[in-house]
Design an enzyme around this catalytic site. Structure first.
Site, mmCIF file in Angstrom:
data_model
loop_
_atom_site.group_PDB
_atom_site.id
_atom_site.type_symbol
_atom_site.label_atom_id
_atom_site.label_comp_id
_atom_site.label_asym_id
_atom_site.label_seq_id
_atom_site.Cartn_x
_atom_site.Cartn_y
_atom_site.Cartn_z
ATOM 1 N N ASP A 48 0.823 -1.212 0.000
ATOM 2 C CA ASP A 48 0.000 0.000 0.000
ATOM 3 C C ASP A 48 0.859 1.265 0.000
ATOM 4 O OD1 ASP A 48 -2.146 -1.717 0.126
ATOM 5 O OD2 ASP A 48 -2.543 -1.390 2.251
ATOM 6 N N GLU A 204 -10.543 0.608 -5.531
ATOM 7 C CA GLU A 204 -10.147 1.008 -4.185
ATOM 8 C C GLU A 204 -8.751 1.609 -4.289
ATOM 9 O OE1 GLU A 204 -8.337 -2.852 -2.005
ATOM 10 O OE2 GLU A 204 -10.516 -2.950 -2.283
#
Length: 519
Positions: A48, A204
């Protein structure tokens, strides 16, 4: 001879050949030293990613889930050579499971941080799973960080400051695919408005940047491990969307960062098997104001090898080995959840990490497992231990930690003898499954060396022990490595030091050192 004096003498002798020895000892070196790099810059689980530039410095924020301290921050001068600058959260707050209450919560925690700098301050926006979004800020990347909580949960939030200073958060959930733009008030303490601005099926992991009058919105599409980019002249759209790359061509979650010379470079996360999710970097060029990953000669693909985005600069890497002589733990270490600070110490026996047995009936619910990331393609971790302080029933030692936890376990038997065994703890959706491996060995309760070797080219672990640090005995058994987003810690395999006892008690494990090297 004291431990401190022996280390000084060893350092003097070793220093004569430090340069050559240091180069040989590196587990992974992305920087070739010849003006090129090899992906990934960090061959370890740094998922991430969000990367920004401040002057000549680059900063990288990465997910840590339930590990504490939480949210790792790294620093680089060239996007290739990175070191750990610190962490945002000394402890995780807001849920008793962060303390491993009721079995803990390895599958949740903190995901997908967004990092920005504005008005002389750093900002991190993150949404702990099941909690409202938090905005952390600090004047120094090393902290201390202060936090404010918004009134809602923004999944995978993307913080963005426009040219006029106004702040926004873009958020999208793969369950819906609708991308919502939240407008923040002037002091970033509340949401003043919310507007749905776009839809991408399965989107997302949003990231927002601006270049030349265009806004660019990057989104991960996990269901097909792909990355999209959308562009618009206004934050509210209309947006047009194009596919960028995917895990077969480089990765599926990331964005771009600007370079000091005005260029741009890409960063993107890729699922890489048992090692976890690694972050690649990539040259980017532009066609009709659309970013294209790779080079004009090889477009649409993150290169395995490329010229460094910023030439020169020294080799840098996060720390790994540790002799525990400092007053604080090295920044490479994290706990499996919030630690019980009464059950570990660096001061009770200076020069050693003391792990006091925590009370647990099994490994997966034991507090104070101390971890650091496994490193690819192959890495060997050796812990030198003093096991004289173990009590009957203690289960202490070294192993891997993840979907499969392969462990060397030391204990004191009821009749006072030392015993060494191996076991495999598999995380399943029905709960942990523990399988003993091989025969238990009788050992003296004295100094003991344990070796855990991770080979991410074969996804296998090798376990060995030594009574003198020179002669090694292999322990039989099948010890796999794996990553599984449904089970485990949602991270790549880690090294883990542990010590627990179903009855609690006053047993202890003293860790003299941990050394990471090539096998």
């Amino acid at each position: 001879m004291s431990k401190a004096l022996s280390r000084v003498l060893l350092a003097i002798v070793s220093g004569l050949a430090l340069g050559a020895a240091d180069a040989r000892a590196q587990v992974w070196r992305s920087d070739s030293g010849q003006g090129t790099y090899h992906n990934p810059p960090l061959y370890a689980d740094y998922p991430d990613p969000d990367i920004i530039r401040v002057g000549k410095d680059f900063y990288f924020a990465s997910t840590t889930f339930l590990n504490t301290p939480g949210l790792t921050l790294l620093h680089s001068r060239d996007l290739v050579n990175w070191d750990i600058a610190g962490h945002v959260m000394p402890k995780l707050t807001g849920n008793p499971k962060y303390d491993l209450a009721d079995g803990g919560d390895y599958r949740h925690g903190v995901y997908a941080p967004s990092l920005r700098r504005h008005g002389g301050r750093f900002y991190i926006v993150v949404t702990p799973v099941g909690r409202n979004t938090r905005i952390y800020s600090a004047s120094d990347i090393r902290g201390p960080w202060t936090a404010r909580e918004l009134d809602r949960e923004a999944f995978d939030p993307a913080l963005f400051f426009d040219d006029d200073g106004k702040a926004y958060i873009a958020t999208a959930s793969s369950a819906d695919g609708t991308i919502t733009l939240l407008t923040l008030n002037a002091d970033l303490t509340a949401v003043s408005s919310a507007q749905k601005i776009h839809y991408i099926r399965g989107a997302e992991g949003s990231k927002l940047i601006k270049r030349g009058g265009w806004y660019y919105l990057f989104n991960a599409i996990p269901r097909r491990l792909a990355l999209t980019v959308s562009r618009a002249r206004s934050l509210t759209g209309p947006w047009e969307t194009r596919d960028q790359i995917d895990d077969t061509t480089g990765g599926h979650q990331g964005a771009l960062v600007d370079l000091p010379d005005g260029g741009w470079y890409g960063f993107v996360m890729r699922d890489a098997g048992a090692i976890g999710r690694v972050t690649n970097i990539s040259p980017v060029f532009w066609q009709d104001d659309w970013p294209v990953w790779g080079t004009p000669e090889a477009p649409g693909r993150v290169p395995d090898v490329a010229a460094k985005p910023i030439p020169g600069g020294a080799f840098v890497e996060p720390p790994s080995s540790d002799d525990f002589s400092a007053r604080v733990l090295g920044r490479q270490w994290q706990w499996n959840h919030n630690p019980d600070d009464a059950r570990w110490s660096l001061s009770e026996r200076p020069g050693y990490l003391r792990l006091k047995a925590t009370a647990s009936d099994q490994f997966w619910t034991a507090r104070n497992t101390l971890v650091q990331k496994g490193q690819g393609p192959r890495a060997r971790g050796v812990a030198k231990l003093d096991v004289r302080g173990l009590a009957a029933g203690d289960a202490c030692g070294l192993g891997t930690f993840g979907k499969f936890s392969s462990q060397l376990v030391v204990t004191r038997t009821a009749d006072g003898r030392g015993a060494l065994s191996t076991r495999l703890v598999e995380s399943t959706q029905q709960g942990p499954k523990t399988t003993p491996q091989g025969e238990t060995r009788t050992i003296p309760l004295a100094d003991l060396w344990l070796s855990v070797e991770m080979d991410f080219t074969t996804d296998k672990t090798a376990l060995r022990y030594s009574l003198d640090g020179k002669t090694w005995t292999a322990m039989p058994g099948d010890f796999p490595l794996a990553f599984d987003w449904r089970t485990g810690t949602f991270q790549g395999e880690q090294f883990g030091l542990f010590c627990y006892n179903p009855q609690g008690g006053e047993g202890r494990l003293d860790v003299d050192s941990f050394t990471l090297s090539k096998p």
